[in-house]
Design a protein around this motif. Sequence first.
Motif, PDB file in Angstrom:
ATOM      1  N   MET A  85       4.185  11.637   0.443  1.00  0.00           N
ATOM      2  CA  MET A  85       5.192  10.640  -0.391  1.00  0.00           C
ATOM      3  C   MET A  85       6.147  10.238   0.692  1.00  0.00           C
ATOM      4  O   MET A  85       6.450   9.191   0.729  1.00  0.00           O
ATOM      5  CB  MET A  85       5.568  11.270  -1.547  1.00  0.00           C
ATOM      6  N   ALA A  86       6.642  11.480   1.339  1.00  0.00           N
ATOM      7  CA  ALA A  86       7.881  10.925   2.403  1.00  0.00           C
ATOM      8  C   ALA A  86       7.153  10.087   3.454  1.00  0.00           C
ATOM      9  O   ALA A  86       8.155   9.350   3.985  1.00  0.00           O
ATOM     10  CB  ALA A  86       8.277  12.198   2.889  1.00  0.00           C
ATOM     11  N   SER A 130       7.676  15.836  -8.173  1.00  0.00           N
ATOM     12  CA  SER A 130       7.000  15.044  -7.093  1.00  0.00           C
ATOM     13  C   SER A 130       8.215  15.101  -5.724  1.00  0.00           C
ATOM     14  O   SER A 130       7.705  15.260  -4.790  1.00  0.00           O
ATOM     15  CB  SER A 130       6.947  13.643  -7.590  1.00  0.00           C
ATOM     16  N   HIS A 131       9.348  15.050  -6.320  1.00  0.00           N
ATOM     17  CA  HIS A 131      10.574  15.193  -5.005  1.00  0.00           C
ATOM     18  C   HIS A 131      10.801  16.351  -4.650  1.00  0.00           C
ATOM     19  O   HIS A 131      10.955  17.211  -5.719  1.00  0.00           O
ATOM     20  CB  HIS A 131      11.733  14.197  -5.239  1.00  0.00           C
ATOM     21  N   LEU A 153       0.750  -1.341  -0.062  1.00  0.00           N
ATOM     22  CA  LEU A 153      -0.084   0.273  -0.319  1.00  0.00           C
ATOM     23  C   LEU A 153       0.894   1.275   0.062  1.00  0.00           C
ATOM     24  O   LEU A 153       0.416   2.261  -0.742  1.00  0.00           O
ATOM     25  CB  LEU A 153      -0.922  -0.056   1.259  1.00  0.00           C
ATOM     26  N   ALA A 154       2.070   1.092   0.612  1.00  0.00           N
ATOM     27  CA  ALA A 154       2.923   2.350   0.814  1.00  0.00           C
ATOM     28  C   ALA A 154       3.449   2.733  -0.475  1.00  0.00           C
ATOM     29  O   ALA A 154       3.371   3.777  -1.076  1.00  0.00           O
ATOM     30  CB  ALA A 154       3.765   2.273   1.845  1.00  0.00           C
ATOM     31  N   CYS A 155       4.083   1.632  -1.164  1.00  0.00           N
ATOM     32  CA  CYS A 155       4.827   1.637  -2.629  1.00  0.00           C
ATOM     33  C   CYS A 155       3.617   2.294  -3.547  1.00  0.00           C
ATOM     34  O   CYS A 155       3.849   3.211  -4.440  1.00  0.00           O
ATOM     35  CB  CYS A 155       5.133   0.375  -3.073  1.00  0.00           C
TER      36      CYS A 155
END
Length: 321
Positions: A117-118, A101-102, A82-84
């Motif tokens: 995302m982090a 995104s980053h 789920l995190a991925c």
Amino acid sequence: MQSWRTWHRPLLLFAASMVVMSVVGAVGILVDDRVLAGAPIWAKPFKFAASFVAYALALAWMLTLPTRGRRVGRWAGTVVALACAGEMAIITGQVIRGKRSHFNHGTALDSALYDAMAATVVVLWAGTLVVALLLLRARIADRASAWAVRSGVLIALVGAGFGFLMARPSAGQRAAGGLDTADVVGAHAVGVPDGGPSMPLTGWSTTGGDLRVPHFVGMHALQALPLFVVALVLLAPRVARLRDPRVRLRLVLVASGAYAAVVALVTWQALRGQPLVHPDGTTLTAAGLIVTATASGVLAALRPAAVPASSATAPDKELVS
């Protein structure tokens, strides 16, 4: 090896979705001419998707190995999947918007998405740590396989941890000040700005250090070391020395040490602001020492064990009797 039907299903489903996403990313690179931070805008989704395929499949298989804590392992695997998936959704969404995104703090939305995302990265790392702890306790009959799996997942945790270094402000950003209001905080490159000249496909900097190198090399120990054992087993029918499980174990120990040394070397090189493709004499010397030590270890691992004198004379005694 157990049937793939016993592998962790959420991770298998995620891996399948990443196969589709890698195709989407590849098509995007071909048909979308937008460039972001010096690279085709769809390059990041493509690379992340391809990497996640290998990562998820390796974890899905490894979760069949623990003999205790299987329920905890299933939950940890689901959390990782789920995190991925959350991370990929944000990366892809930002590409569609034409945004980074980053490290992006340009707007309140961009900042919130990057923070989310982090958080997924932290959850992914913690979930993989749980799997690693279960594997350390697992009873794996073949010692070579046990060492390969455990070494692979531990080195992968170190590799994944380099993502946290990238999130810190770079030296140039700290020198410029105004971090609270900066649009970009954090960087892949060391010693040069992100988005400069880079290697094809990987996008790694050719003018400065790049923390994505140890990040990539470290994370994929998860696949490389178990595949090394598979190669040894496949070669065993043709190479007599490899039929001895003790020899395979020694070779895996050498390979694990060599892999960890390479991760340490490329990390040191990146932190010194040195491109992977332009090593200096010090880096080449260190690489030479690693190669020499590895070759010596392989030769020692393949050397036949000495036969005790008593064992050598035992048949003669039996014949006399």
